[in-house]
Each structure stands twice: as C-alpha cells, then as structure tokens.
Motif scaffolding. Structure first.
Motif, PDB file in Angstrom:
ATOM      1  N   ALA A   1       0.733  -1.170   0.025  1.00 44.35           N
ATOM      2  CA  ALA A   1      -0.328   0.004   0.233  1.00 44.35           C
ATOM      3  C   ALA A   1       1.071   1.097   0.321  1.00 44.35           C
ATOM      4  CB  ALA A   1      -0.952  -0.031   1.405  1.00 44.35           C
ATOM      5  N   LYS A   2       2.397   0.993   0.366  1.00 45.88           N
ATOM      6  CA  LYS A   2       3.172   2.165   0.573  1.00 45.88           C
ATOM      7  C   LYS A   2       3.069   3.149  -1.194  1.00 45.88           C
ATOM      8  CE  LYS A   2       5.617   0.892   4.665  1.00 45.88           C
ATOM      9  NZ  LYS A   2       5.925   1.040   5.397  1.00 45.88           N
ATOM     10  N   TYR A   3       3.491   2.159  -1.820  1.00 41.54           N
ATOM     11  CA  TYR A   3       4.197   2.452  -3.521  1.00 41.54           C
ATOM     12  C   TYR A   3       3.326   1.738  -4.330  1.00 41.54           C
ATOM     13  CZ  TYR A   3       8.497   4.265  -1.329  1.00 41.54           C
ATOM     14  OH  TYR A   3       9.286   5.186   0.031  1.00 41.54           O
ATOM     15  N   ARG A   4       3.133   2.327  -5.604  1.00 38.74           N
ATOM     16  CA  ARG A   4       2.429   2.563  -6.480  1.00 38.74           C
ATOM     17  C   ARG A   4       3.715   2.266  -7.743  1.00 38.74           C
ATOM     18  NH1 ARG A   4      -0.126   4.933 -11.552  1.00 38.74           N
ATOM     19  NH2 ARG A   4       0.673   6.634 -10.510  1.00 38.74           N
ATOM     20  N   ALA A   5       3.974   0.749  -8.466  1.00 42.24           N
ATOM     21  CA  ALA A   5       5.157   0.859  -9.141  1.00 42.24           C
ATOM     22  C   ALA A   5       4.194   0.432 -10.324  1.00 42.24           C
ATOM     23  CB  ALA A   5       5.755  -0.655  -8.886  1.00 42.24           C
ATOM     24  N   PHE A   6       5.692   1.672 -11.270  1.00 39.52           N
ATOM     25  CA  PHE A   6       4.810   1.403 -12.816  1.00 39.52           C
ATOM     26  C   PHE A   6       6.514   1.777 -13.760  1.00 39.52           C
ATOM     27  CE2 PHE A   6       3.976   5.560 -11.201  1.00 39.52           C
ATOM     28  CZ  PHE A   6       4.637   6.386 -12.065  1.00 39.52           C
ATOM     29  N   LYS A   7       6.634   1.436 -15.003  1.00 39.47           N
ATOM     30  CA  LYS A   7       7.700   1.493 -15.742  1.00 39.47           C
ATOM     31  C   LYS A   7       7.509   3.210 -16.693  1.00 39.47           C
ATOM     32  CE  LYS A   7      10.342  -2.947 -15.387  1.00 39.47           C
ATOM     33  NZ  LYS A   7      10.976  -3.292 -15.924  1.00 39.47           N
ATOM     34  N   ILE A   8       8.525   3.686 -16.959  1.00 37.10           N
ATOM     35  CA  ILE A   8       8.361   4.396 -17.561  1.00 37.10           C
ATOM     36  C   ILE A   8       9.464   4.754 -18.631  1.00 37.10           C
ATOM     37  CG2 ILE A   8       6.748   6.495 -16.962  1.00 37.10           C
ATOM     38  CD1 ILE A   8       9.587   7.972 -16.244  1.00 37.10           C
ATOM     39  N   ALA A   9       8.812   4.885 -20.553  1.00 34.74           N
ATOM     40  CA  ALA A   9      10.117   4.386 -21.505  1.00 34.74           C
ATOM     41  C   ALA A   9      11.283   5.828 -21.021  1.00 34.74           C
ATOM     42  CB  ALA A   9       9.477   4.323 -22.187  1.00 34.74           C
ATOM     43  N   LYS A  10      12.694   4.995 -21.399  1.00 40.51           N
ATOM     44  CA  LYS A  10      13.797   6.084 -20.995  1.00 40.51           C
ATOM     45  C   LYS A  10      13.880   6.590 -22.439  1.00 40.51           C
ATOM     46  CE  LYS A  10      16.664   4.047 -17.764  1.00 40.51           C
ATOM     47  NZ  LYS A  10      17.852   3.631 -17.620  1.00 40.51           N
ATOM     48  N   ARG A  11      14.220   7.710 -22.916  1.00 39.25           N
ATOM     49  CA  ARG A  11      14.900   8.273 -24.736  1.00 39.25           C
ATOM     50  C   ARG A  11      15.580   7.086 -25.321  1.00 39.25           C
ATOM     51  NH1 ARG A  11      16.318  14.581 -24.866  1.00 39.25           N
ATOM     52  NH2 ARG A  11      17.484  13.761 -23.470  1.00 39.25           N
ATOM     53  N   SER A  12      16.541   6.521 -24.488  1.00 35.13           N
ATOM     54  CA  SER A  12      17.666   5.952 -25.123  1.00 35.13           C
ATOM     55  C   SER A  12      17.347   4.632 -25.056  1.00 35.13           C
ATOM     56  CB  SER A  12      18.892   6.280 -23.429  1.00 35.13           C
ATOM     57  OG  SER A  12      18.389   5.585 -22.698  1.00 35.13           O
ATOM     58  N   GLY A  13      15.470   4.394 -24.795  1.00 34.91           N
ATOM     59  CA  GLY A  13      15.907   2.800 -25.028  1.00 34.91           C
ATOM     60  C   GLY A  13      15.065   2.644 -23.293  1.00 34.91           C
ATOM     61  N   GLY A  14      14.371   1.327 -22.940  1.00 36.50           N
ATOM     62  CA  GLY A  14      15.040   0.404 -22.167  1.00 36.50           C
ATOM     63  C   GLY A  14      13.537   1.433 -21.062  1.00 36.50           C
ATOM     64  N   GLY A  15      13.962   0.870 -19.928  1.00 36.29           N
ATOM     65  CA  GLY A  15      12.025   1.725 -18.897  1.00 36.29           C
ATOM     66  C   GLY A  15      12.966   1.736 -17.778  1.00 36.29           C
ATOM     67  N   ARG A  16      12.540   2.616 -17.150  1.00 31.31           N
ATOM     68  CA  ARG A  16      12.789   3.362 -15.750  1.00 31.31           C
ATOM     69  C   ARG A  16      11.406   2.752 -14.623  1.00 31.31           C
ATOM     70  NH1 ARG A  16      14.021   8.098 -16.923  1.00 31.31           N
ATOM     71  NH2 ARG A  16      16.828   7.827 -16.291  1.00 31.31           N
ATOM     72  N   GLU A  17      11.993   2.374 -12.891  1.00 34.45           N
ATOM     73  CA  GLU A  17      10.697   1.721 -12.979  1.00 34.45           C
ATOM     74  C   GLU A  17      10.681   3.297 -11.579  1.00 34.45           C
ATOM     75  OE1 GLU A  17      10.487  -1.712  -9.086  1.00 34.45           O
ATOM     76  OE2 GLU A  17      10.698  -2.366 -10.994  1.00 34.45           O
ATOM     77  N   ILE A  18       9.239   3.876 -11.632  1.00 36.45           N
ATOM     78  CA  ILE A  18       8.653   4.788 -10.808  1.00 36.45           C
ATOM     79  C   ILE A  18       8.441   3.930  -9.442  1.00 36.45           C
ATOM     80  CG2 ILE A  18       7.719   6.610 -10.652  1.00 36.45           C
ATOM     81  CD1 ILE A  18      10.372   7.208 -12.605  1.00 36.45           C
ATOM     82  N   ASN A  19       8.426   4.160  -8.645  1.00 40.43           N
ATOM     83  CA  ASN A  19       7.640   3.906  -7.843  1.00 40.43           C
ATOM     84  C   ASN A  19       7.017   4.997  -6.996  1.00 40.43           C
ATOM     85  OD1 ASN A  19       8.192   0.492  -6.757  1.00 40.43           O
ATOM     86  ND2 ASN A  19      10.404   1.673  -7.075  1.00 40.43           N
ATOM     87  N   ALA A  20       6.285   5.253  -7.525  1.00 37.29           N
ATOM     88  CA  ALA A  20       5.345   6.511  -6.497  1.00 37.29           C
ATOM     89  C   ALA A  20       4.470   6.159  -5.172  1.00 37.29           C
ATOM     90  CB  ALA A  20       3.931   6.679  -7.477  1.00 37.29           C
TER      91      ALA A  20
ATOM     92  N   GLY B   1      12.437  -1.135  -0.628  1.00 36.92           N
ATOM     93  CA  GLY B   1      13.480  -2.260  -1.378  1.00 36.92           C
ATOM     94  C   GLY B   1      14.896  -2.153  -1.071  1.00 36.92           C
ATOM     95  N   THR B   2      15.559  -1.860  -2.315  1.00 33.87           N
ATOM     96  CA  THR B   2      16.970  -2.426  -2.333  1.00 33.87           C
ATOM     97  C   THR B   2      17.867  -0.466  -2.025  1.00 33.87           C
ATOM     98  OG1 THR B   2      16.859  -2.402  -4.770  1.00 33.87           O
ATOM     99  CG2 THR B   2      17.443  -4.259  -3.518  1.00 33.87           C
ATOM    100  N   GLY B   3      16.762   0.404  -2.432  1.00 30.61           N
ATOM    101  CA  GLY B   3      17.322   1.634  -2.611  1.00 30.61           C
ATOM    102  C   GLY B   3      16.562   2.972  -1.760  1.00 30.61           C
ATOM    103  N   LEU B   4      16.386   4.123  -2.895  1.00 31.24           N
ATOM    104  CA  LEU B   4      16.010   5.357  -2.141  1.00 31.24           C
ATOM    105  C   LEU B   4      15.120   4.939  -3.957  1.00 31.24           C
ATOM    106  CD1 LEU B   4      18.711   8.237  -2.443  1.00 31.24           C
ATOM    107  CD2 LEU B   4      16.697   7.198  -0.570  1.00 31.24           C
ATOM    108  N   PRO B   5      13.362   5.047  -3.699  1.00 31.23           N
ATOM    109  CA  PRO B   5      12.662   4.872  -4.860  1.00 31.23           C
ATOM    110  C   PRO B   5      12.512   6.332  -6.128  1.00 31.23           C
ATOM    111  CG  PRO B   5      11.730   5.331  -2.530  1.00 31.23           C
ATOM    112  CD  PRO B   5      13.518   5.627  -2.237  1.00 31.23           C
ATOM    113  N   GLN B   6      13.462   6.046  -6.760  1.00 37.88           N
ATOM    114  CA  GLN B   6      12.307   7.038  -7.637  1.00 37.88           C
ATOM    115  C   GLN B   6      11.323   6.903  -8.117  1.00 37.88           C
ATOM    116  OE1 GLN B   6      14.223   7.530 -11.314  1.00 37.88           O
ATOM    117  NE2 GLN B   6      15.633   5.957 -11.356  1.00 37.88           N
ATOM    118  N   GLY B   7      10.538   8.229  -7.343  1.00 39.22           N
ATOM    119  CA  GLY B   7       9.524   8.549  -6.859  1.00 39.22           C
ATOM    120  C   GLY B   7       9.002   9.313  -5.702  1.00 39.22           C
ATOM    121  N   SER B   8      10.768   9.732  -4.937  1.00 37.94           N
ATOM    122  CA  SER B   8       9.929   9.814  -3.789  1.00 37.94           C
ATOM    123  C   SER B   8      10.832  11.467  -3.559  1.00 37.94           C
ATOM    124  CB  SER B   8      11.073   9.049  -2.589  1.00 37.94           C
ATOM    125  OG  SER B   8      10.905   9.679  -1.543  1.00 37.94           O
ATOM    126  N   PRO B   9       9.655  12.393  -3.176  1.00 38.09           N
ATOM    127  CA  PRO B   9      10.360  13.562  -3.328  1.00 38.09           C
ATOM    128  C   PRO B   9      11.619  13.816  -2.022  1.00 38.09           C
ATOM    129  CG  PRO B   9       8.216  13.454  -2.865  1.00 38.09           C
ATOM    130  CD  PRO B   9       8.628  12.314  -2.486  1.00 38.09           C
TER     131      PRO B   9
END
Length: 602
Positions: free
Chosen positions: A46-65, A165-173
């Motif tokens: 319930a703490k985070y909502r995980a999803f992926k966004i595409a990178k301009r260089s290819g692949g995806g970046r996981e966001i944990n909002a 998880g294993t580190g600082l989440p992308q999506g956290s202020p």
C-alpha cells in the motif's frame, strides 16, 4: 515537549538533538502514532505504486510513487534536509555549485551554464544512481557524516522513511536531496580531478558533465577509443573515483561533444548560450497549432511491451503535457533575457531589445493560455482585478453557497466546493505571460488579446462562460473603452452582466444607493469597512499614510482567517452578476461542443 522542537534551536540543531521517533515526528509535523503506522503497520504493497516509463535512450525506468500519506512525510523530510544543508553551507561559507538537480536556487539552466562555449563537453551517466544508495548507506551517512552525526535511532527512522526495497525509490520527494547529500563526497573528488586537469565539473542527478577549452581533452577523464572514429571511453582517473565512491558508470551513455557540433547538457544547448534545441521548439509549436485547430495533438512516445522491447509510437497528448513543454521553453528564454537586462555593460537599447524579443517568443505561450484557460475552460471562469479580490470572492461564494447552486455545491464530506474556477495566476508564470498583475489595465489587455485569438481558434471549445469582475469606477471606463474598440459595439453599463465576445462577459461591482462608483470592498458591511487593527483603519487608497491605515492585503488576510464569522450578504449583487453571465451563456449555447481529446486540470 519533544527534544527536536526546542525553542530557539535551528532545524539542524533540532535534528541533531533528537533521539526518538517522537522527536522525528515533531520535526516532520506528524503525530508519532501516525508516523509509526506508516512505517511499521501500513502494508508494503500500500505504500508504493510501481510502474515503468520508457527512457529516450531505450529501455524502461521503474518508478515507485508513494501513497499520499507517505509522500507528504517524504516531502517534509526533503524540506528538513534542504534546510539543514543550507545551514551547513552558510556556516562553512560554501556555495555548492557542483550538484544542480532538485535543489533550491538550482536548475538545469545553472547546470548547463557551467559548460558554455567550450571546446569539449563530455557527459556520463551513473548506473542505477538512486538504487545504489541503499538503506545502509543512508543510515550510515546520517550517523557518521560530521555535519549530521545523528542519533542511531533517528538515522534509522529517516532511512526507513526514505528507502524502499534495495535503495532510494524514483518517485519519492526526498530521494533527490538524499542522493545529493550522499553523492557530495563523489562531487568533491570529481571537482578536484577536473580542476587538476583544466576541466569544469557539474552533476544533475545521475548526469555528470566535464568540459574544457584545452586543445586536447585530458585522458585521465576521457580518452578516444583506439582504432575508432569519434568514440570515447571513460579515463582511469574518473573510473577509479566513481568506483571508490560506490557507484558505477553507465558505459553506453558516455558522450563527447565537440565545439563544431551541437553540444548539450541536461537537454539544453550550450555552444554559445543556454537554449532549448531548435527542433524541440519547432515540434512544440507544431503541436500547439494542431491543438488550436483540431483540439488534439500527438507526439512520439517510447513504450515498453510485455517482452521488454522499447517501441516508439504516436500517442495523443494532453494539454497539461503541452503546458509543461511551453513553460520549459519560456523558462529558458526568460533566463536569457534576464542576463541581458542585468548586465551592467548592456545599454538601455539592448535591454529594451531583449525585452521585446522575449515578448515575441512568449506569443505562443500567451495564445496557449488563452486557449486552455478560457476558450477550452472545463467550467465557468472568473477573473478578478487582483489577488485580494480573489480571496473575497472565494469566501463570499462559500459563505452564500446555499443561495448560489451554480457557483458552489456541498460535497459528500460536507465541504463547500466551488463549481467555478477563480483564476489564480497573478504570481505564476501564467500570470506573467497574461500580464495579470496590473489590475484593471490587465483586464483591458486580456480582452484585446482574447477577442483577437477567438478568430484564430478552430478547435471545439467555448463550453463555459468567462467572466471578468471589474470595479465600477474609472477602471470600468477603461475596460468598456477597450470593448468598444475591439468589438465595435457599445454595450450598456446598466446591465447585470455585459457580453463582450465569444464566451467572455464583464460583471461590474454593484452601486450602493446614491453612489456613482463602487469597488469590491464596498460589498462588505461597516463591521469590516470600519475595522480597527492595531489602531489602524482600512483604506483602499494605496497612497494613504501606513501609520494610520492598513490596505487591501491586510484586509484580505483578515477575511481569510475570519471568513466563518463574516457576513457576506453584501456580495449578493456580485454573485448575481456572475450567475447571470453563466445563465445567459448556457441559454445561448444549450449544447456546447466539448473538445474531444483535451485533458485540462483546472
């Protein structure tokens, strides 16, 4: 009282004096039980909502909002740590110009400016920058770093708030500010390396840049790949410094840019001056024109399919996305104009030319805002002469909501919610572009611009009335003069509301019995108009003696703080006029066309 809230203590001192979860909760403005619930009772799912966004260089970046509760907690932690960092730097008389990402008074512009007019610009990215900064590193930093040296219990709580998880989440202020703290040691080492070899260094999040005007780029930082043309690899000095700091370089993202080609840093061109790319500006302009014509626009987006493959596709854009793009271009243009106007050596002619050039560049932004906020408004819009008027009107509608169902409604949680939008852009970039900080003269310009643009917009729109609320004094003379000039009509000022053109109306403040003029403050009764605060009385005259009188700003703050006990009955005439305008437009346009595909947040 919690230790962390000691009177007279700075934010850093309070943090260093803290020793428990209760102290941390006080500093972060949370109740201890609520903080403990979020950290230890709330299910991880319930703490985070995980999803992926595409990178301009290819692949995806996981966001944990983070969920709203955790996001607020992390935002408060971010503010606390930024306050502490500023205090540390002020004490050391140090201005950090190494890291520029997600910091106060820093931006992609300050980062790019460091690398202007260089022979070489070399860029690298760090691999999984946020993810590499794990719980142990965050906690250890807060305990051992000389400027913090926090109690282990406090460091543990802060690390638990920040990490996932294993580190600082992308999506956290708070991930950016913590990454800057932990990454500062690496910044210092790379700055020393760069300076030793005649280079300039800066970092924006995981994007690092080195530049120089030396005839040959120092091989200890970057060197040509043997046998390859224009291919470069990371030098041993740079590689060793990054590895020793506990990070990894993303080898496929290394990039050397020469003076004879386009050089960019964090997406901004830096060859001669900081600027957005020409192709970016052209694309944004084309999307805006498509929106004005059809009500829709598309852009290329890279999406990741089920197999993990990144594929570019054309998708419908939203108005909010386009707003961000146009505002980004304006942000850079404004920076360049300010450089000229603040330069001591610049002549008055040069400064005026820079201002004129900026206004020319802002035409698209102005047209876009007129389309978004007025032509395609998703509910009726009211524009007042100033921000104090906004406050009066907002609370008047809430106070008289039962009598004006077109203007407000009672929500399921028994709160009054406005059904109209009172435009609040006076201190924003939108207010600057629409020139809404000049009172009634702003409304004159707004009428002129909007009537002209109405002829150019072809997309579906005009769904709701736009109402300009004007004081019934000399301001109204000027406003009605503008209406006559641009519409070639001479509307009477005796009506409750006056139609201008399209969906735009003007509503004047009502006249009291026997009066020839009025302003919105006249709607208050004597208990407000004869109010005494600190021995001073109210006056709307901005030139009055401030030792004897207080003005509109103080009155508006009083109204905001005491709205529940103020009688707003005198505003009925204003609200009648606004309602009449809405009713008149709905009567003339019973089935307004709503622009398909447009998504606007009002």
């Amino acid at each position: 009282m919690a230790v962390g809230t000691g009177i007279g203590m700075s934010r850093l001192q309070s943090l260093r004096a803290s020793s428990s979860l209760h102290d941390v909760a006080a500093l972060l403005q949370f109740k201890p039980k609520y903080l403990a619930y979020i950290l230890y009772k709330m299910p991880d799912a319930a703490k985070y909502r995980a999803f992926k966004i595409a990178k301009r260089s290819g692949g995806g970046r996981e966001i944990n909002a983070p969920c709203p509760e955790l996001k607020l907690l992390q935002r408060n932690l971010s503010e606390l740590l930024q306050d502490c960092t500023e205090e540390i730097n002020a004490k050391r008389k140090f201005r950090d110009q190494l890291a520029h990402g997600f910091k106060r008074h820093s931006s992609i512009i300050t980062n790019a400016t460091k690398h202007l007019k260089r022979q070489y610009v070399f860029n690298i990215d760090l691999e999984d920058f946020f993810g590499t900064i794990n719980f142990g590193r965050v906690r250890g930093f807060l305990i051992k770093e000389a400027n913090f040296m926090l109690h282990p219990t406090v460091a543990t709580v802060l690390a638990q708030i920040a990490c996932h998880g294993t580190g600082l989440p992308q999506g956290s202020p708070c991930s950016p500010v913590i990454s800057n703290l932990v990454g500062h040691v690496l910044d210092v080492q790379l700055c020393k390396l760069a300076a030793k070899h005649g280079c300039t260094y800066s970092r924006y999040a995981d994007d690092m840049s080195f530049s120089t005007n030396k005839p040959d780029f120092p091989p200890v930082i970057a060197r040509p790949v043997p046998g390859a043309v224009h291919e470069w690899e990371v030098g041993p000095g740079l590689e060793n410094a990054v590895v020793r700091a506990g990070f990894t370089i993303k080898k496929q993202k290394t990039r050397m840019q020469y003076e004879c080609s386009r050089q960019d840093v964090t997406g901004l061109v830096v060859n001669k001056k900081v600027n957005t790319r020409v192709d970016y500006r052209r694309t944004v302009k084309a999307m805006a024109q498509r929106l004005f014509t059809t009500g829709q626009f598309q852009f290329i987006k890279t999406v990741i399919d089920s197999s993990g493959t990144a594929t570019p596709i054309k998708v419908d854009g939203t108005v909010d996305q386009l707003h961000g793009m146009i505002a980004h271009i304006d942000f850079v243009n404004l920076h360049n104009e300010e450089l000229v106007t603040k330069r001591d050596s610049a002549s008055s002619k040069e400064k005026e030319a820079a201002k004129l050039a900026l206004r020319s560049k802002q035409r698209l932004y102005r047209r876009f805002l007129l389309f978004k906020d007025f032509y395609s408004a998703q509910r009726p819009v009211v524009v007042c002469e100033g921000k104090t008027d906004n406050i009066y009107l907002h609370h008047a509608i809430k106070g008289l909501a039962a009598n004006y169902p077109k203007l407000a409604s009672l929500s399921p949680d028994n709160k009054v919610r406005l059904s109209i939008r009172i435009l609040r852009t006076f201190e924003s970039s939108a207010g600057r572009i629409l020139n809404l900080a000049l009172g009634w003269s702003s409304l004159k310009g707004l009428i002129e611009s909007y009537v002209l643009e109405l002829q150019k917009f072809k997309a579906p729109g005009l769904s709701h009335a736009v109402i300009l609320l004007v004081d019934n004094d000399s301001a109204a003379d000027e406003v009605f003069g503008m209406i006559r000039r641009v519409t070639k009509k001479n509307p009477p000022r005796t009506e409750t509301c006056v139609h201008v053109a399209g969906n735009m109306y003007v509503v004047l403040t009502p006249l009291k019995s026997g009066a020839k003029q009025s302003e919105i403050e006249d709607c208050f009764d004597d208990s407000i108009l004869k109010l005494s605060l600190g021995g001073k009385t109210f006056t709307s005259d901005s030139k009055a003696d401030p030792n004897l009188h207080f003005g509109k700003h103080i009155l508006s703050q009083y109204v905001r703080e005491n709205a529940a006990k103020i009688d707003f009955t005198g505003f009925s005439g204003v609200l009648d006029g606004i309602t009449s305008a809405i009713d008149d437009y709905e009567k003339k346009n019973p089935k307004p066309a709503i622009a398909a595909g447009i998504s606007i947040q009002n």
